[in-house]
Write a protein that holds these residues in place. Structure first.
Motif, PDB file in Angstrom:
ATOM      1  N   ALA A  49      -9.516  -7.239  -9.428  1.00 22.12           N
ATOM      2  CA  ALA A  49      -8.656  -6.660  -8.399  1.00 22.12           C
ATOM      3  C   ALA A  49      -7.179  -6.845  -8.745  1.00 22.12           C
ATOM      4  CB  ALA A  49      -8.972  -7.295  -7.046  1.00 22.12           C
ATOM      5  N   LEU A  50      -6.827  -7.988  -9.312  1.00 25.26           N
ATOM      6  CA  LEU A  50      -5.437  -8.216  -9.705  1.00 25.26           C
ATOM      7  C   LEU A  50      -5.035  -7.313 -10.882  1.00 25.26           C
ATOM      8  CD1 LEU A  50      -5.009 -12.085  -9.404  1.00 25.26           C
ATOM      9  CD2 LEU A  50      -4.347 -10.310  -7.787  1.00 25.26           C
ATOM     10  N   ASN A  51      -5.954  -7.087 -11.816  1.00 24.12           N
ATOM     11  CA  ASN A  51      -5.657  -6.168 -12.916  1.00 24.12           C
ATOM     12  C   ASN A  51      -5.422  -4.750 -12.401  1.00 24.12           C
ATOM     13  OD1 ASN A  51      -5.766  -8.066 -14.955  1.00 24.12           O
ATOM     14  ND2 ASN A  51      -7.918  -7.713 -15.426  1.00 24.12           N
ATOM     15  N   ASN A  52      -6.230  -4.337 -11.420  1.00 28.11           N
ATOM     16  CA  ASN A  52      -6.029  -3.022 -10.819  1.00 28.11           C
ATOM     17  C   ASN A  52      -4.690  -2.964 -10.069  1.00 28.11           C
ATOM     18  OD1 ASN A  52      -8.521  -2.226 -11.796  1.00 28.11           O
ATOM     19  ND2 ASN A  52      -9.602  -2.786  -9.908  1.00 28.11           N
ATOM     20  N   TYR A  53      -4.289  -4.093  -9.499  1.00 22.94           N
ATOM     21  CA  TYR A  53      -3.015  -4.129  -8.780  1.00 22.94           C
ATOM     22  C   TYR A  53      -1.844  -3.958  -9.739  1.00 22.94           C
ATOM     23  CZ  TYR A  53       0.715  -5.804  -5.726  1.00 22.94           C
ATOM     24  OH  TYR A  53       1.873  -5.909  -5.000  1.00 22.94           O
ATOM     25  N   SER A  54      -1.990  -4.456 -10.982  1.00 21.39           N
ATOM     26  CA  SER A  54      -0.922  -4.252 -11.965  1.00 21.39           C
ATOM     27  C   SER A  54      -0.730  -2.770 -12.270  1.00 21.39           C
ATOM     28  CB  SER A  54      -1.236  -5.018 -13.252  1.00 21.39           C
ATOM     29  OG  SER A  54      -2.327  -4.436 -13.935  1.00 21.39           O
ATOM     30  N   THR A  55      -1.815  -1.998 -12.228  1.00 22.18           N
ATOM     31  CA  THR A  55      -1.707  -0.546 -12.425  1.00 22.18           C
ATOM     32  C   THR A  55      -0.926   0.093 -11.288  1.00 22.18           C
ATOM     33  OG1 THR A  55      -3.844  -0.573 -13.575  1.00 22.18           O
ATOM     34  CG2 THR A  55      -3.019   1.566 -12.827  1.00 22.18           C
ATOM     35  N   ALA A  56      -1.175  -0.377 -10.056  1.00 21.72           N
ATOM     36  CA  ALA A  56      -0.433   0.149  -8.909  1.00 21.72           C
ATOM     37  C   ALA A  56       1.054  -0.193  -9.009  1.00 21.72           C
ATOM     38  CB  ALA A  56      -1.025  -0.413  -7.616  1.00 21.72           C
TER      39      ALA A  56
END
Length: 407
Positions: A49-56
């Motif tokens: 989830a944190l890796n996906n947040y870096s994309t955001a």
């Protein structure tokens, strides 16, 4: 994982670009921590989830998008590392503070994975290909990175230190094993009077790097406050102060590394104390001296070189090792100021040497118990007791155990 470090030589603009990449990494990590704090419990925030947040974040902020995508993931991995450590401490019920994640304000590095950089064919230059504008910089150092294939380089880290900028390469390889020059067995008792005292009676001097440089460090610290805030002279004074501390840190590391290598190279068995340094430095009278001697760093390198030289290392509980007689086992109470061990049995030794012999004897007992649990112990019908005294090696002890009754 092997880490090779080179110093970077670049232009002022390139150094500014590196600083911008470091600040971006700090921003991403802190935003990830904030995202975890604000998320409801049922969301169950994890590493993915944190890796996906870096994309955001890359879509939201232009300066984040300029940083390599894998470098952004490395920043969120740092956030998850602190979160996971907090969870682990809570589950294991670690006493004291559990290490709740905090926002970072002094980040000094940015980490790339397998993309965002490319090595020159000579491997003496490296080019960073993201949009931060770092470009090609020269690598200064004597490490033979050209002997390793590029595909084995898993991480490239840019680090800002007091004396410049450095590039670190994390290479996925095992250290080459080396042969020992001897097969001794030694117990080590670390201390403040001596760096360590071993069971053979040798005392390694304590270098006291911080104590020797303390006068110069304090003078450099006073010079900072004599300069006007915001001026170049004040910044230079801070850099001089930081370089002095960095020198002490490097001296400690090199000393611990050299001593640990020599010990493991000359011994097949090394026994040391399982100390809780974190608790010991709570004593404000001894905290500076304990930190200066760097017991934890010495243990780290002992464990590293033990694998390199195929040396067996054992950590034992140091309880009562200073009070117990290594010859007869009697308890002889003594204060810290008493530096000589004297027992009624006639044993008279330097206090730390006596403790080192007790430490080695504890390891012999541990090894003997391990053999008994594994079912490898044999009957000793001749009545010979298995000796754990320092006069006999483990090989001699095993030979005595194998003596069988004529019947």
């Amino acid at each position: 994982m092997l880490v090779l470090e080179y110093k970077i030589k670049g232009t002022k603009l390139q150094y500014q670009a590196i600083n911008e990449a470091i600040r971006t990494t700090q921003f991403i990590r802190n935003k990830a921590i904030k995202y975890w704090m604000d998320a409801p419990r049922e969301d169950n925030i994890n590493k993915v989830a944190l890796n996906n947040y870096s994309t955001a974040l890359r879509k939201e902020f232009k300066f984040v998008e300029e940083l390599n995508s894998m470098a952004c993931q490395s920043a969120t991995e740092r956030a998850w590392s602190s979160i996971d450590r907090f969870y682990s401490n809570c589950k294991s019920k670690t006493p004291g503070k559990k290490g709740y994640p905090r926002f970072q304000k002094d980040n000094r590095s940015v980490e790339y994975k397998t993309s965002g950089w490319s090595l020159h064919p000579t491997k003496r230059r490296i080019t960073f290909t993201d949009k931060k504008g770092i470009g090609e910089v020269k690598l200064l150092g004597k490490w033979d990175i050209h002997t390793y294939p590029v595909k084995l380089i898993k991480r490239v880290r840019l680090v800002k230190k007091a004396d410049g900028y450095y590039c670190q390469f994390s290479i996925k390889t095992e250290p080459l094993s080396e042969s020992r020059i001897a097969n001794g067995e030694v117990g080590l008792d670390v201390g403040l009077e001596f760096f360590y005292s071993d069971s053979n009676g040798h005392h390694e001097p304590n270098p006291r790097f911080l104590r020797k440089a303390e006068k110069s460090i304090k003078h450099a610290g006073r010079q900072i406050y004599k300069k006007e805030k915001g001026k170049t002279e004040r910044r230079k004074a801070r850099q001089r102060y930081a370089r002095k501390h960095l020198k002490v840190s490097r001296q400690r590391s090199e000393h611990a590394k050299r001593i640990a290598r020599n010990v493991c190279k000359a011994n097949a068995l090394v026994v040391y104390e399982d100390l809780r340094v974190k608790n010991m430095v709570k004593n404000h009278c001894l905290a500076k001296s304990i930190n200066d001697v760097s017991w934890g760093l010495f243990r780290h390198w002992l464990e590293y070189f033990s694998a390199k030289f195929n040396t067996k290392t054992i950590a034992v509980n140091p309880k009562m090792t200073s009070q117990k007689c290594s010859d007869c086992g009697a308890i002889v109470k003594k204060s810290l100021s008493t530096r000589t061990h004297k027992c009624n049995c006639g044993c008279e030794l330097q206090r730390d040497v006596n403790a080192a012999k007790n430490i080695l004897n504890l390891a012999y007992g541990t090894l003997r118990d391990a053999k008994a649990r594994d079912g490898q112990s044999q009957s000793n019908a001749t009545g010979l007791a298995t000796s754990t005294l320092l006069g006999e090696t483990l090989v001699e002890q095993v030979a005595r155990v194998k003596v069988e009754s004529p019947l």
